[in-house]
Write a protein that holds these residues in place. Structure first.
Motif, PDB file in Angstrom:
ATOM      1  N   GLY A 137       0.776  -1.232   0.000  1.00  0.00           N
ATOM      2  CA  GLY A 137       0.000   0.000   0.000  1.00  0.00           C
ATOM      3  C   GLY A 137       0.806   1.279   0.000  1.00  0.00           C
ATOM      4  N   ASP A 138       2.102   1.212  -0.288  1.00  0.00           N
ATOM      5  CA  ASP A 138       2.925   2.410  -0.403  1.00  0.00           C
ATOM      6  C   ASP A 138       2.742   2.990  -1.812  1.00  0.00           C
ATOM      7  N   TYR A 139       2.857   4.308  -1.936  1.00  0.00           N
ATOM      8  CA  TYR A 139       2.727   4.978  -3.228  1.00  0.00           C
ATOM      9  C   TYR A 139       4.047   5.628  -3.613  1.00  0.00           C
ATOM     10  N   PHE A 140       4.377   5.529  -4.890  1.00  0.00           N
ATOM     11  CA  PHE A 140       5.571   6.155  -5.446  1.00  0.00           C
ATOM     12  C   PHE A 140       5.088   7.146  -6.493  1.00  0.00           C
ATOM     13  N   LEU A 141       5.501   8.399  -6.335  1.00  0.00           N
ATOM     14  CA  LEU A 141       4.990   9.476  -7.179  1.00  0.00           C
ATOM     15  C   LEU A 141       6.132  10.281  -7.768  1.00  0.00           C
ATOM     16  N   TRP A 142       5.894  10.824  -8.944  1.00  0.00           N
ATOM     17  CA  TRP A 142       6.829  11.782  -9.494  1.00  0.00           C
ATOM     18  C   TRP A 142       6.465  13.155  -8.970  1.00  0.00           C
ATOM     19  N   ASN A 143       7.465  13.915  -8.552  1.00  0.00           N
ATOM     20  CA  ASN A 143       7.299  15.327  -8.237  1.00  0.00           C
ATOM     21  C   ASN A 143       7.608  16.052  -9.535  1.00  0.00           C
ATOM     22  N   THR A 144       6.591  16.648 -10.158  1.00  0.00           N
ATOM     23  CA  THR A 144       6.728  17.178 -11.514  1.00  0.00           C
ATOM     24  C   THR A 144       7.338  18.573 -11.572  1.00  0.00           C
ATOM     25  N   THR A 145       8.066  18.957 -10.537  1.00  0.00           N
ATOM     26  CA  THR A 145       8.772  20.233 -10.563  1.00  0.00           C
ATOM     27  C   THR A 145       9.908  20.138 -11.576  1.00  0.00           C
ATOM     28  N   THR A 171       8.757  11.072  -4.950  1.00  0.00           N
ATOM     29  CA  THR A 171       8.197  11.254  -3.617  1.00  0.00           C
ATOM     30  C   THR A 171       7.584   9.922  -3.223  1.00  0.00           C
ATOM     31  N   VAL A 172       7.828   9.496  -1.989  1.00  0.00           N
ATOM     32  CA  VAL A 172       7.295   8.236  -1.482  1.00  0.00           C
ATOM     33  C   VAL A 172       6.272   8.554  -0.401  1.00  0.00           C
ATOM     34  N   THR A 212      15.938  12.393  -4.052  1.00  0.00           N
ATOM     35  CA  THR A 212      16.443  13.452  -4.928  1.00  0.00           C
ATOM     36  C   THR A 212      16.736  13.009  -6.353  1.00  0.00           C
ATOM     37  N   GLY A 213      16.551  11.739  -6.659  1.00  0.00           N
ATOM     38  CA  GLY A 213      16.797  11.253  -8.011  1.00  0.00           C
ATOM     39  C   GLY A 213      15.518  10.834  -8.702  1.00  0.00           C
ATOM     40  N   GLY A 214      15.675  10.287  -9.896  1.00  0.00           N
ATOM     41  CA  GLY A 214      14.542   9.831 -10.683  1.00  0.00           C
ATOM     42  C   GLY A 214      14.118   8.411 -10.336  1.00  0.00           C
ATOM     43  N   ALA A 215      13.099   7.933 -11.034  1.00  0.00           N
ATOM     44  CA  ALA A 215      12.491   6.644 -10.731  1.00  0.00           C
ATOM     45  C   ALA A 215      13.449   5.462 -10.949  1.00  0.00           C
ATOM     46  N   VAL A 216      14.209   5.476 -12.038  1.00  0.00           N
ATOM     47  CA  VAL A 216      15.112   4.356 -12.318  1.00  0.00           C
ATOM     48  C   VAL A 216      16.191   4.260 -11.251  1.00  0.00           C
TER      49      VAL A 216
END
Length: 83
Positions: A23-31, A41-42, A53-57
């Motif tokens: 039930g954890d969510y992983f989101l992109w911060n689109t700044t 953002t987790v 501070t890095g990207g998804a990969v």
């Protein structure tokens, strides 16, 4: 003090890209000017959240390798199975 977090398409909004079985969510911060600059953002199922501070990969690579401080996420123990 409240930290404003808004959903995408608001400027700098959060866009979900994955969830965990727990039930954890992983989101992109689109700044930033485009997806190459978006960070992760987790949002933990326990109510905690934090910014990577890095990207998804890179996030996934650090998560699987054990280099990532898990904060409130469950540990990851990859298994390799022969077929």
């Amino acid at each position: 003090m409240s930290i404003p977090l808004h959903p995408f398409p608001a400027p700098g909004g959060l866009m979900p890209w994955a969830t965990s079985n727990q039930g954890d969510y992983f989101l992109w911060n689109t700044t930033g000017s485009g997806p190459d600059e978006w960070t992760v953002t987790v949002a933990s199922r326990n109510g905690g959240w934090w910014h990577y501070t890095g990207g998804a990969v890179q996030f996934l690579a650090d998560l699987i390798s054990g280099d990532l401080e898990l904060w409130e996420l469950p540990s990851v123990r990859p298994q390799v199975e022969a077929f």
